[in-house]
Enzyme design. Structure first.
Site, PDB file in Angstrom:
ATOM      1  N   GLN A  97       0.805  -1.221   0.000  1.00 37.19           N
ATOM      2  CA  GLN A  97       0.000   0.000   0.000  1.00 37.19           C
ATOM      3  C   GLN A  97       0.838   1.272   0.000  1.00 37.19           C
ATOM      4  O   GLN A  97       0.377   2.315  -0.471  1.00 37.19           O
ATOM      5  CB  GLN A  97      -0.942   0.011   1.209  1.00 37.19           C
ATOM      6  CG  GLN A  97      -2.132  -0.914   1.081  1.00 37.19           C
ATOM      7  CD  GLN A  97      -3.116  -0.482   0.009  1.00 37.19           C
ATOM      8  OE1 GLN A  97      -3.240   0.697  -0.306  1.00 37.19           O
ATOM      9  NE2 GLN A  97      -3.836  -1.439  -0.547  1.00 37.19           N
ATOM     10  N   CYS A 132      -9.556  -7.815  -0.478  1.00 35.08           N
ATOM     11  CA  CYS A 132      -9.332  -9.231  -0.179  1.00 35.08           C
ATOM     12  C   CYS A 132     -10.264  -9.740   0.918  1.00 35.08           C
ATOM     13  O   CYS A 132     -10.347 -10.942   1.159  1.00 35.08           O
ATOM     14  CB  CYS A 132      -7.873  -9.463   0.219  1.00 35.08           C
ATOM     15  SG  CYS A 132      -6.724  -9.141  -1.137  1.00 35.08           S
TER      16      CYS A 132
END
Length: 381
Positions: free
Chosen positions: A176, A323
């Site tokens: 990220q 996810c």
């Protein structure tokens, strides 16, 4: 439809797409082939390795290309554990599923023991709690750098110092944060880290792992011939070249993009002023915050309902990490923060990209205000 889910994935950069096509048609050889066409592909691959290493401030000998963050995390954890004795792992409650599933597999098959740490109220791993969790047989500390749901950055440098003092290895999932903040000091503080191309406008199915060259590790797959035995399978050189171009572009404008995201963040939150007592934003100090990601709860409104309403208004947002979508359990980040039950299900995530405009951020904020006021039947617009 206006897109506010860049933390899940980004569109492919146009220059990266052009490089992909050029490499796929002109550098199509297998990098392991000994003829000239294979050698040309291998030369391109090694140039990409050098460029990614330079962005991270590490030596190219430590860079290994992968199919993305999940594979990178899996292989890096196994590589580090092969290089270090001990049966105890310290990780965080809010880690990506590729980390938690790998560690669960290790506990079941190889009898590793795991300590999973929560967040403090600022969304950080507490260093003293981490220190107290260390045992004589602790082999690995596995802490994600940038949280995908609220955007807090963990103190990886401090964690690295502590681990070095205790002779423990450190892996950090930097999927990220790569392309959003300078990672050179982070890279120098860990033994391995992972990145994923589609999070910074590269193609999906690309990524890289850095492992410190001093480590004598064994690959997970026996007799793997690619990437010095780190992984099997013919490398997708065109996609790696495209990922490298995308990485170079975001790094060239790192400070400019950072300022852009802060402007969008401020604009969006200002637009929520009419409902200022009806939402909670999870954040930390600016120096430890990825401004492109806003994790929040709208009080009394389930996140999935808010996401669907925003979609009806023409805005794509999410209810957390992609996810985790579809799973019955609450957001791992909410669990790490001690938020549970109905409150945890109120969570939504807004994430900005390079294409997001100030007007887009304002319109999203105003639309959320309308949704809240209409849903609560208070001053409906």
């Amino acid at each position: 439809m206006k897109y506010f889910d860049y933390a899940a994935t980004c569109p492919l950069d146009k220059d990266a797409a052009e490089v992909y096509v050029k490499a796929a048609t002109e550098y199509y050889g297998n990098t392991r082939s000994l003829h000239d066409i294979g050698s040309q592909a291998n030369e391109l691959l090694e140039n990409c390795r050098r460029e990614i290493a330079q962005l991270l401030g590490v030596v190219k000998e430590g860079i290994y290309f992968t199919s993305g963050g999940s594979e990178g995390n899996f292989l890096a954890i196994h590589a580090l554990l092969s290089a270090k004795k001990g049966k105890h792992i310290i990780t965080g409650i809010a880690e990506h599923s590729s980390i938690t599933s790998t560690i669960e597999k290790l506990t079941e098959e190889q009898q590793y023991e795991v300590t999973a740490l929560p967040f403090n109220q600022q969304g950080h791993i507490d260093i003293e709690q981490l220190r107290n969790a260390i045992r004589k047989d602790t082999a690995l500390i596995c802490i994600q750098h940038g949280n995908p749901e609220i955007g807090t950055k963990q103190p990886i440098e401090e964690i690295g110092w502590l681990a070095k003092e205790k002779d423990i290895l450190v892996h950090s999932d930097c999927v990220q944060s790569f392309g959003k903040t300078d990672l050179q000091r982070v890279a120098q503080s860990v033994d391995s880290l992972s990145i994923s191309g589609h999070k910074f406008y590269g193609p999906k199915g690309t990524g890289a792992v850095y492992i410190h060259p001093r480590l004598n590790w064994n690959g997970y797959y026996p007799n793997a011939s690619h990437e010095k035995g780190f992984r099997p399978g013919t490398l997708n050189v065109p996609a790696i070249a495209a990922m490298t171009v995308a990485a170079q572009k975001v790094y060239q404008k790192l400070d400019q993009n950072h300022s852009h995201y802060y402007l969008l963040r401020e604009t969006f939150l200002n637009a929520l002023e009419p409902i200022k007592n009806q939402f909670v934003v999870y954040k930390t100090d600016d120096s430890l915050q990825l401004p492109s990601t806003i994790g929040m709860r709208v009080l009394g409104i389930e996140g999935q309902w808010m996401m669907l309403e925003c979609n009806r208004y023409g805005f794509a947002i999410s209810t957390g990490s992609a996810c985790q979508t579809g799973m019955k359990s609450s957001s791992k980040t909410m669990m790490a923060l001690g938020v549970s039950g109905k409150m945890a299900k109120e969570f939504i995530r807004i994430s900005f990209g390079l294409e997001t405009t100030k007007e887009d951020a304002k319109e999203l904020g105003e639309s959320i205000v309308k949704i809240v006021q209409t849903t609560h039947n208070t001053n409906p617009v």
